[in-house]
Design a protein around this motif. Sequence first.
Motif, mmCIF file in Angstrom:
data_model
loop_
_atom_site.group_PDB
_atom_site.id
_atom_site.type_symbol
_atom_site.label_atom_id
_atom_site.label_comp_id
_atom_site.label_asym_id
_atom_site.label_seq_id
_atom_site.Cartn_x
_atom_site.Cartn_y
_atom_site.Cartn_z
ATOM 1 N N LEU A 53 7.235 7.059 0.067
ATOM 2 C CA LEU A 53 6.063 6.625 0.840
ATOM 3 C C LEU A 53 4.723 6.432 -0.319
ATOM 4 O O LEU A 53 4.165 5.355 0.314
ATOM 5 N N ALA A 57 2.796 2.922 -0.227
ATOM 6 C CA ALA A 57 1.296 2.817 -0.293
ATOM 7 C C ALA A 57 0.876 2.058 -1.433
ATOM 8 O O ALA A 57 -0.150 1.414 -0.983
ATOM 9 N N ALA A 88 0.911 4.948 5.376
ATOM 10 C CA ALA A 88 2.337 5.112 4.572
ATOM 11 C C ALA A 88 1.601 6.460 3.723
ATOM 12 O O ALA A 88 2.219 7.327 3.596
ATOM 13 N N LYS A 92 3.018 10.105 3.716
ATOM 14 C CA LYS A 92 3.299 10.752 2.443
ATOM 15 C C LYS A 92 2.918 12.319 2.676
ATOM 16 O O LYS A 92 3.739 13.235 2.182
#
Length: 142
Positions: A53, A57, A88, A92
């Motif tokens: 993630l 991102a 994202a 995360k």
Amino acid sequence: MASQVSRPARDQAGMAARHRTDITFGEYLVGIVNIAVAAELDRDRAQDLAAALGKVADALRDMAADLVGDHNIATEVVNQITDLADAAARMKALAERCAFECGVASQGATIAAFSVSSVYGEDVQAMADAGLTHASAAPHHD
């Protein structure tokens, strides 16, 4: 004439049903160790997810930065890509929290297994020292 007395049903070890437990010590240990192992595997997967993630991102932020100067791309599109990058990054953070909590769960299950095993070992030793096959049930201590 003597009255008949019924005897309670006994298992192979000679223990009456009301004195048996629903789970054996071995079953408990297998169960708690399985919990510890599963939590550790979940921790690893959550860490992998968090890393992926983070890459998503970063890629989305790079994409938005590249597109911001392009006059053919609507601002709304760039904003949506930035929103995806932010989402994202939030995912995360949640995956990292999940990984941490799974690690705590794994450690807790491991500690519980060792603690119960230690106490059970003391009980088994006390039974052996007393020449008993089984420990008495809690209701007999009242």
